[in-house]
Design a protein around this motif. Sequence first.
Motif, PDB file in Angstrom:
ATOM      1  N   PRO A 135      -3.019  10.528  -2.201  1.00  0.00           N
ATOM      2  CA  PRO A 135      -3.819  11.208  -1.170  1.00  0.00           C
ATOM      3  C   PRO A 135      -3.209  12.545  -0.762  1.00  0.00           C
ATOM      4  O   PRO A 135      -2.006  12.790  -0.946  1.00  0.00           O
ATOM      5  N   LEU A 136      -4.038  13.396  -0.187  1.00  0.00           N
ATOM      6  CA  LEU A 136      -3.592  14.706   0.254  1.00  0.00           C
ATOM      7  C   LEU A 136      -2.491  14.590   1.302  1.00  0.00           C
ATOM      8  O   LEU A 136      -1.575  15.420   1.341  1.00  0.00           O
ATOM      9  N   GLU A 137      -2.572  13.562   2.151  1.00  0.00           N
ATOM     10  CA  GLU A 137      -1.542  13.385   3.173  1.00  0.00           C
ATOM     11  C   GLU A 137      -0.168  13.133   2.541  1.00  0.00           C
ATOM     12  O   GLU A 137       0.864  13.534   3.084  1.00  0.00           O
ATOM     13  N   SER A 148      -0.948   4.009   0.748  1.00  0.00           N
ATOM     14  CA  SER A 148      -1.677   4.542   1.896  1.00  0.00           C
ATOM     15  C   SER A 148      -2.684   3.500   2.348  1.00  0.00           C
ATOM     16  O   SER A 148      -3.623   3.181   1.603  1.00  0.00           O
ATOM     17  N   TYR A 180       0.823  -1.206   0.000  1.00  0.00           N
ATOM     18  CA  TYR A 180       0.000   0.000   0.000  1.00  0.00           C
ATOM     19  C   TYR A 180       0.863   1.263   0.000  1.00  0.00           C
ATOM     20  O   TYR A 180       1.870   1.358   0.717  1.00  0.00           O
ATOM     21  N   ALA A 209      -4.173  10.569  -8.027  1.00  0.00           N
ATOM     22  CA  ALA A 209      -4.672   9.564  -7.091  1.00  0.00           C
ATOM     23  C   ALA A 209      -3.907   9.545  -5.777  1.00  0.00           C
ATOM     24  O   ALA A 209      -4.333   8.874  -4.831  1.00  0.00           O
ATOM     25  N   THR A 241      -4.648   3.827   5.067  1.00  0.00           N
ATOM     26  CA  THR A 241      -5.869   4.498   5.515  1.00  0.00           C
ATOM     27  C   THR A 241      -6.756   4.908   4.338  1.00  0.00           C
ATOM     28  O   THR A 241      -7.984   4.884   4.451  1.00  0.00           O
ATOM     29  N   GLN A 242      -6.152   5.266   3.221  1.00  0.00           N
ATOM     30  CA  GLN A 242      -6.925   5.662   2.039  1.00  0.00           C
ATOM     31  C   GLN A 242      -7.130   4.513   1.053  1.00  0.00           C
ATOM     32  O   GLN A 242      -7.723   4.717  -0.008  1.00  0.00           O
ATOM     33  N   VAL A 300      -4.999   2.927  -0.934  1.00  0.00           N
ATOM     34  CA  VAL A 300      -4.351   3.181  -2.229  1.00  0.00           C
ATOM     35  C   VAL A 300      -3.154   2.240  -2.335  1.00  0.00           C
ATOM     36  O   VAL A 300      -2.224   2.312  -1.536  1.00  0.00           O
TER      37      VAL A 300
END
Length: 239
Positions: free
Chosen positions: A147-149, A124, A122, A145, A126-127, A129
């Motif tokens: 994530p903002l983090e 991410s 992964y 794609a 948590t997301q 992805v």
Amino acid sequence: MKITALCLTALVSASHAFAPSTPSSASSSARALSTESTSDVPLLQIKEKVPCFGAAPFIGDNDVFFGENYWDKLTMEYGSAETGQYLRAAELKHGRAAMLAVVGFALQKLGVTFDKISPHEYLSVTQNVKFADLAAMGPLQAVQAVPLEGYAQVFAAIAAVEIYELTHRDGEIKRDESVAPGLQPGGLTGDLGWNPLDIKITEDRRLKEIQNGRAAMFAICAWVAAEAVPGSVPLPLPW
């Protein structure tokens, strides 16, 4: 008749205002100020041309490059040689970012992606992805794609490097100065002093880095345009 005479007088005066002026005592005084100095009037200072490092010969043996007029204005009219040093540092950083972008774009298009080399599945958790999901996309879609983090981490890393350059000189943090070293004239150079391979820095290496950065800036712009609008760049690409 009086009105006619007044009109003729006005026309003659107006035409005299637009006529070429002859050298006067005022212009002679101005020329004298440029060569002489008194205790009351200082010498008129004319700034010398600031050379642009990395300007390659364009026509003949002279260093002629695109944007020379703007360079002269920014370094001679609006700023100084320190302004030129800051501009070169900014170009160097943009070139480095473009070279990284070119490498990342090319690897994505050629299929050399993190899902094949990373021990983690992964990007991410948590997301939700996965690297494999990004590998199946094009470079532009994969970037969107993330994530903002993830972008927050990238921004934090870049900010840390910039803050280091702003606050350090010769590898040491400067605490007793009222103005940060990077905010002083000529303080930003793009040289962070990080050379783990102990490569000898020569003028030739510096020139090659700037030229490769310039080529990378053109390349990434063309590749992004070709990816966003197919056929917009009429050049063969390696994928």
